[in-house]
Each structure stands twice: as C-alpha cells, then as structure tokens.
Design an enzyme around this catalytic site. Sequence first.
Site, PDB file in Angstrom:
ATOM      1  N   HIS A   1      10.629  -3.567   3.851  1.00  0.00           N
ATOM      2  CA  HIS A   1      11.088  -2.194   3.679  1.00  0.00           C
ATOM      3  C   HIS A   1      11.405  -1.574   5.032  1.00  0.00           C
ATOM      4  CE1 HIS A   1       6.756  -1.514   4.408  1.00  0.00           C
ATOM      5  NE2 HIS A   1       6.911  -0.206   4.450  1.00  0.00           N
TER       6      HIS A   1
ATOM      7  N   GLU B 130       4.556  -4.820   8.555  1.00  0.00           N
ATOM      8  CA  GLU B 130       3.182  -4.797   8.016  1.00  0.00           C
ATOM      9  C   GLU B 130       2.741  -6.167   7.503  1.00  0.00           C
ATOM     10  OE1 GLU B 130       3.049  -0.117   6.601  1.00  0.00           O
ATOM     11  OE2 GLU B 130       3.640  -1.650   5.164  1.00  0.00           O
TER      12      GLU B 130
ATOM     13  N   HIS C  29      -1.302   4.872   9.816  1.00  0.00           N
ATOM     14  CA  HIS C  29      -0.002   5.556   9.787  1.00  0.00           C
ATOM     15  C   HIS C  29      -0.099   6.956  10.386  1.00  0.00           C
ATOM     16  CE1 HIS C  29       0.047   2.541   6.608  1.00  0.00           C
ATOM     17  NE2 HIS C  29       1.352   2.590   6.569  1.00  0.00           N
TER      18      HIS C  29
ATOM     19  N   HIS D  44       0.832  -1.219   0.000  1.00  0.00           N
ATOM     20  CA  HIS D  44       0.000   0.000   0.000  1.00  0.00           C
ATOM     21  C   HIS D  44       0.868   1.271   0.000  1.00  0.00           C
ATOM     22  CE1 HIS D  44      -0.015  -0.623   4.653  1.00  0.00           C
ATOM     23  NE2 HIS D  44       0.919   0.251   4.333  1.00  0.00           N
TER      24      HIS D  44
END
Lengths: 280, 132
Positions: free
Chosen positions: A193, A240, A59, A12
């Site tokens: 990431h 995530e 977030h 996303h």
Amino acid sequence: MAKIIGGYFTSHVPGIGGAIMRGDQETPYWKPFFEGYPPIQQWLAEAKPDVAVVFSNDHGLNFFLDKMPTFAVGAAPQYDNADEGWGLPVYKSFEGHPALSWHVIDALVRDEFDITTCQKMLVDHAVSIPFELVYPGVESWPIKLVPISINTVQYPLPSPKRCLALGRAVHRALMSWGGDERVLICGTGGLSHQLDGPRAGFMNPDYDMFCLDNLAANPDALTGHSAEQVAELAGTQGVEILNWIAARGAMGDVAMTEVSRNYHIPISNTAAASVLLEPA
Amino acid sequence: MSFDPVSDDNERRRAIPLFDGGLATRGFALNAMCFSFNEKANREAFLADEEAYCAKFDLTAEQRDAVARRDVLAMLDAGGNVYYLAKLAGIFGLGVQDLGALQTGMSVDEFKAMLVRWADEIPAGARVKEAV
C-alpha cells in the site's frame, strides 16, 4: 526455554478498527477480510499462548522525529494505547512481561543488536488492532506483551536482511529464557500500500504473493531487496513487511505449517492479509 | 516478475517518496504540529485559531501556505510525513481515500474504484485463501 507455538501475521489498517466499532464485519466490503480470522481465533483458543512478542511500527503515537530508534524493545509493566488523533476508540492496555523483555534486551545487545529500550511505551493501532481481530470482545487481553518496534517512518530504514537477523536473534533469546511460557510471535502491517504522493493507492499483488509464498519456507528470499526497493515494490507504506520478516525470523529456522492464509484487495488503501504459521 | 532498481529520476522520486534526513529536517516543524494533534485539546486549539496555532509551531512560509490551501502534495514537498499529516487530515474529517483523491486528482469515488481494481491484478492461481 520459552515454547514458540506459532506466528500470527496480519495487516493493521486503522480502518479495521472503524469497521469493528461499527459492527461491519458481515458487510460485503468487509466480510472477505474478516473471514480470515475465525481459523486464527479457534487456533488461539486451543493453543493458549501466554506471551505475544509483537513486531510492529509506530505511526507517530509513541515516537516522534526528535528521537527515532531503528529498533526499540519495550520493557514496561503495562502498555497503554492512546488517542491517535483520527477517531479510533482508545483500546485496552496490555500487561507487559518486564522480566522477559529485559532478557530479550540483554540477549540482543550481547548478540550485537544495539537496540533502544523503553520502560514507557504507548502502543498504537499496529498492536491493538491485530488483537482486536483475534480476541474479539474480551474484557482484558489473555496474553502479556513484549513489543518490538521497527522504524518504517524515517529513512534509512533497516534492511529486510537486518530485520530477519534481528528476528533470529530474538529467537535465540527466547530459546535461552528460563521460563516455560508459550509464546506467540506476531508481525503486523502491510501488505502492499501507498498513502503518499501521486502514486497513492498503489498496490502490488505480485510482490505480495512473492512474500506470502516464501514467508514460511524461504524467508531469506525476502531479503534480496533493499528497504528502498521494497518501498518501490510494495508501496511506501508497504515497507511494513519488515515487521513480518523480523517476526518470521523470531519463529526460528524450522519447517512451518501454514495453518491459515487470507489475502484480500482492497481494505482501505491496502492489500490486506492474515497468515498463521505453526512449527511443523 | 522483475525487480527494477529504484531510479534516480525526479519524477520517480516524487512517486515513491522516501522520507529521509533531508525531508525530516525540512519538515520538522510541520510534523511536530501534526504530532501534537494526538491530543484533543490541541486539535480544538487548531480549529479555534489556525493562524495562531501554526505560528506557535514556527511553520515555514511554504508549510503554512500548504496547510492553508489544504494541499497535501505541497505538504509532502515541504517535508510533511504522511503518518503525521494523517492526523491533520483527521481534523478536517478526511480519511486516506480523501487524501488519495486529493493527491492523484481523482474524485474520491474514482479513487475508491481504482483501489478495487487492484484485485484484478491478483495473479491467476494465486493462493489467496487457505484454512487447515
């Protein structure tokens, strides 16, 4: 009983929203990533889900550090997106399904998952971008939303094992629901990431492949690590994957067909992926 | 592949920042200010008078200094969380590759090239694309 028709898993990355806004889908940088979505778009056009149960992480749009629930389930009639502060367009609102949300909440708490309930909940790019990718250009979303937010911001995070168990409890809740909705399960975020610290830019294709190759047939393999170990393996934002693990649990412990898979490096700072699973 | 346990050593902890209760406590004011930047009026107020805006959120001296110097690693040390700091970075027109360059000491182009090179680490024979 709700019918679980499939599971859609996707990165996303906010930058995807920028690429869609600019119309960059066919450029050399973005094409290998966007190529993963037409098979999912076609599948959805035929499968026509009514409701999406979406596992994602906020977030810093809906939740701040003053109140940070480990697991939160939305029970709102509508979920709006809003300005996240870094230039993405504000995305379309989702219609909720409060009756199903409350059933899931009731079933989860009876199942001893002490979740937070939200009658108001903003959804950020982690919910909007996955649907922009698979329903491009629609006037309004063709699905209703039941959002489930997992804390991936503030440690201690829930363990992969607990997230899989949460997902399985959501599956039991869907199986005991009185309606006959066609449900799409979604897990968003990842894959590997890291945005922060001197290791920023880290990715781990080996770990990503381990996750992708076990997601359908052996999701329990992903629960052998603590959340901290996942942060080391997948990068600090790669945690995530917890959303994917929970979503896989919500699909139920039945054999899955992998309808599509796409893995591409890099999209922004991320090893990006999309997967569509269908109960065999 | 091997899964090494997380090491206790300090350098490793900085390399793999885990935003725990200690950091969340230390960073509360800085993160609260960054959270406020979800609203355009607040971003504009910060740009109009950075000193006054930081004062309004009671930033610690360490946090104020890190923000003034645009020092991302110092903001992280002061308890900043990257998801919130990204909203501050957005005010300066900085994206996550700019942040990566600032934190690693690379130029933005070097950082982007490093991201691309991770593709070389995809194991031979890995199933990266499939559509039935």
